[in-house]
Design a protein around this motif. Structure first.
Motif, short mmCIF file in Angstrom:
data_model
loop_
_atom_site.label_atom_id
_atom_site.label_comp_id
_atom_site.label_asym_id
_atom_site.label_seq_id
_atom_site.Cartn_x
_atom_site.Cartn_y
_atom_site.Cartn_z
N ALA A 1 -37.71 81.81 134.38
CA ALA A 1 -38.35 81.55 133.10
C ALA A 1 -37.69 81.81 131.98
O ALA A 1 -37.51 80.93 130.99
CB ALA A 1 -39.62 82.29 132.98
N ALA A 2 -36.72 82.99 132.04
CA ALA A 2 -35.96 83.34 130.83
C ALA A 2 -34.67 82.38 130.87
O ALA A 2 -34.36 81.93 129.75
CB ALA A 2 -35.36 84.88 131.24
N ALA A 3 -34.14 82.03 132.01
CA ALA A 3 -33.21 80.94 131.88
C ALA A 3 -33.71 79.46 131.34
O ALA A 3 -32.71 78.85 130.60
CB ALA A 3 -32.56 80.79 133.30
N ASP A 4 -35.10 79.21 131.74
CA ASP A 4 -35.41 77.97 131.34
C ASP A 4 -35.49 77.89 129.68
O ASP A 4 -35.71 76.88 129.13
CB ASP A 4 -36.74 77.54 131.87
CG ASP A 4 -36.33 76.98 133.45
OD1 ASP A 4 -35.09 77.04 133.69
OD2 ASP A 4 -37.37 76.82 134.14
N GLN A 5 -35.67 79.26 129.17
CA GLN A 5 -35.85 79.38 127.87
C GLN A 5 -34.54 79.71 127.05
O GLN A 5 -34.67 80.04 125.86
CB GLN A 5 -37.05 80.46 127.52
CG GLN A 5 -38.36 80.07 127.98
CD GLN A 5 -39.14 81.31 127.93
OE1 GLN A 5 -39.74 81.54 126.83
NE2 GLN A 5 -39.61 81.96 128.80
N ALA B 1 -29.59 85.28 132.06
CA ALA B 1 -30.56 84.73 133.08
C ALA B 1 -30.14 83.35 133.51
O ALA B 1 -30.02 83.01 135.04
CB ALA B 1 -31.92 84.47 132.66
N SER B 2 -29.63 82.69 132.73
CA SER B 2 -28.89 81.21 133.16
C SER B 2 -27.60 81.38 134.01
O SER B 2 -27.51 80.50 135.13
CB SER B 2 -28.58 80.34 131.94
OG SER B 2 -29.75 80.19 131.02
N ALA B 3 -26.83 82.40 133.93
CA ALA B 3 -25.60 82.45 134.60
C ALA B 3 -26.08 83.04 135.96
O ALA B 3 -25.37 82.55 137.31
CB ALA B 3 -24.89 83.83 133.98
N ILE B 4 -27.22 84.09 136.21
CA ILE B 4 -27.87 84.12 137.26
C ILE B 4 -28.11 83.07 138.28
O ILE B 4 -27.81 82.86 139.63
CB ILE B 4 -28.62 85.52 137.20
CG1 ILE B 4 -27.92 86.81 136.80
CG2 ILE B 4 -29.49 85.69 138.62
CD1 ILE B 4 -29.20 87.85 136.45
N ILE B 5 -28.81 82.56 137.55
CA ILE B 5 -29.88 81.26 138.26
C ILE B 5 -28.75 80.15 138.65
O ILE B 5 -28.67 79.69 139.88
CB ILE B 5 -30.89 80.61 137.47
CG1 ILE B 5 -31.93 81.61 137.36
CG2 ILE B 5 -31.42 79.40 138.24
CD1 ILE B 5 -32.65 82.20 138.56
N ASN B 6 -27.66 79.99 137.89
CA ASN B 6 -26.66 79.02 138.29
C ASN B 6 -25.72 79.48 139.53
O ASN B 6 -25.42 78.85 140.34
CB ASN B 6 -25.49 78.78 137.15
CG ASN B 6 -26.38 77.94 136.10
OD1 ASN B 6 -27.06 77.51 136.18
ND2 ASN B 6 -25.79 78.41 134.81
N ILE C 1 -46.00 79.15 129.12
CA ILE C 1 -44.96 79.74 130.32
C ILE C 1 -45.87 80.83 131.01
O ILE C 1 -46.28 81.76 130.47
CB ILE C 1 -43.76 80.34 129.82
CG1 ILE C 1 -43.23 79.43 128.83
CG2 ILE C 1 -42.75 81.09 130.79
CD1 ILE C 1 -42.80 78.24 129.73
N ALA C 2 -45.98 80.53 132.18
CA ALA C 2 -46.88 81.44 132.96
C ALA C 2 -46.35 82.66 133.71
O ALA C 2 -46.90 83.55 134.34
CB ALA C 2 -47.50 80.77 134.16
N HIS C 3 -44.99 83.04 133.42
CA HIS C 3 -44.09 84.02 133.90
C HIS C 3 -43.25 84.28 133.16
O HIS C 3 -42.99 83.72 132.21
CB HIS C 3 -43.71 83.86 135.20
CG HIS C 3 -44.63 83.45 136.57
ND1 HIS C 3 -44.85 84.69 137.42
CD2 HIS C 3 -45.23 82.71 136.84
CE1 HIS C 3 -45.78 84.28 138.02
NE2 HIS C 3 -46.04 83.17 137.94
N GLY C 4 -42.43 85.55 133.32
CA GLY C 4 -41.38 85.88 132.39
C GLY C 4 -41.56 87.07 131.46
O GLY C 4 -40.64 87.59 130.76
#
Length: 352
Positions: free
Chosen positions: A65-69, A74-79, A159-162
């Motif tokens: 959720a944080a990455a998508d925002q 967070a984006s680096a972790i998800i990537n 946004i339902a989580h985060g």
């Protein structure tokens, strides 16, 4: 042992808060009985350096959720996670990140529910809803009318989580009350349900139903001010919230009976459309029609009172691993008979 080869490894990642709620000794014992070792994954380190895993069990909802925002860390972790999983397509992921993303956006999954044709002739529905992306009250009221959303409404973050705010909601009774909405958010028509909520917890084809307190009955009014509340306070089993106390004239209403065949149908639809192994959804019964309203869906909810949770989890993991092995990576979930693991009438004490 359950037919799974020995010496396989489950890599697990979840937040420190959720990790503290896990009985790790029992989890490790159950994993060992099913032929798995357990490794806690460290997302701050290269995943390739942490040994080979066969199953990745996670709750990455808040980070996704944080990455998508737009959160850079967070984006680096998800990537990194997505690249790692792409490099190792033989790993069974519980649950696939793209499937999880569907349930991070309430407007997205409400749309899936609303567009499900099989619901309409079975007395199943999701209440009418609309998304607000602006603070303009007149425009938002027009959007509501266009989409058939009627007062009172529940206003929820899109946004339902985060964050904690994902569970902070508002009951709004009239147009002027829309001023408290903080976009992006979703407003959903409120269904009077005599203050009873049914939570359905899913592990693969296994499910468990808990009954919880909920909001009392409300009606549109030009005089009432918005009511702010948190689902964690109102809907936990031992809640003493005044918002759950029915008004005297409501107490004579007949409480409708949950239809388990309808619950099974919702489960099958969610498996087909969203495909999560670990999920849950909330059902309320319209106190006038008895129709079953799906009002929310959750990723990897609390399973505190799911009977024999770890054994059911490992059985489902075994089934997923076997299915992926013998179907060339096809991870679609086939439901050859749903299993209710306990009585639907039991009142549970776990809450999210």
């Amino acid at each position: 042992m359950s037919g799974v080869e020995s010496c396989k490894t489950i890599g697990i990642w979840m937040s420190e808060k959720k990790s503290q709620k896990i009985n790790w000794k029992e989890l490790i014992h159950s994993c060992n009985n099913h032929g798995y070792n357990v490794v806690k994954m460290d997302l701050e380190r290269p995943l390739e350096d942490q040994g080979q895993i066969d199953v990745f069990l996670h709750k990455l909802t808040d980070i996704i959720a944080a990455a998508d925002q737009g959160d850079a860390k967070a984006s680096a972790i998800i990537n990194r996670v997505e690249q790692y999983l792409s490099n190792h397509p033989d790993i069974s992921v519980i649950d696939p990140l793209d499937n999880v993303r569907i349930l991070l956006n309430r407007y997205c999954y409400y749309s899936i529910l609303q567009n499900e044709p099989s619901f309409h002739n079975q007395g199943i529905f999701t209440p009418t809803f609309a998304e607000f992306t602006t603070n303009n009250i007149e425009l938002n009221a027009a959007i509501m009318r266009q989409r058939g959303v009627q007062f009172p409404v529940i206003c929820k973050p899109t946004i339902a989580h985060g964050s904690k705010s994902a569970h902070e909601m508002v009951v709004i009774f009239n147009e002027k009350g829309l001023s408290v909405c903080r976009p992006p958010c979703v407003v959903q028509s409120f269904v009077n349900h005599n203050a009873v909520l049914h939570k359905v917890f899913l592990i693969g084809k296994r499910y468990h139903i808990c009954k919880r307190p909920s909001l009392k009955n409300f009606h549109a009014s030009e005089d009432l001010e918005p009511i702010f509340y948190s689902t964690g306070e109102v809907c936990k089993a031992d809640s003493q919230s005044t918002l759950s106390i029915l008004d005297p004239h409501d107490k004579a209403d007949i409480r409708m009976t949950l239809n388990e065949e309808k619950i099974k149908h919702v489960i099958r639809v969610l498996r087909k459309e969203i495909g999560l192994l670990l999920a849950g959804f909330d059902i309320v019964l319209d106190n006038k029609t008895g129709n079953h309203a799906v009002i929310d869906i959750n990723v990897y909810p609390s399973y505190d009172n799911f009977p024999n949770f770890f054994e059911h989890l490992l059985d489902s993991i075994d089934e997923t691993v076997s299915r992926n092995k013998y179907n060339n990576g096809d991870s679609s979930l086939r439901l050859n008979g749903l299993i209710n693991v306990a009585s639907a009438s039991k009142v549970c004490t776990a809450f999210e």
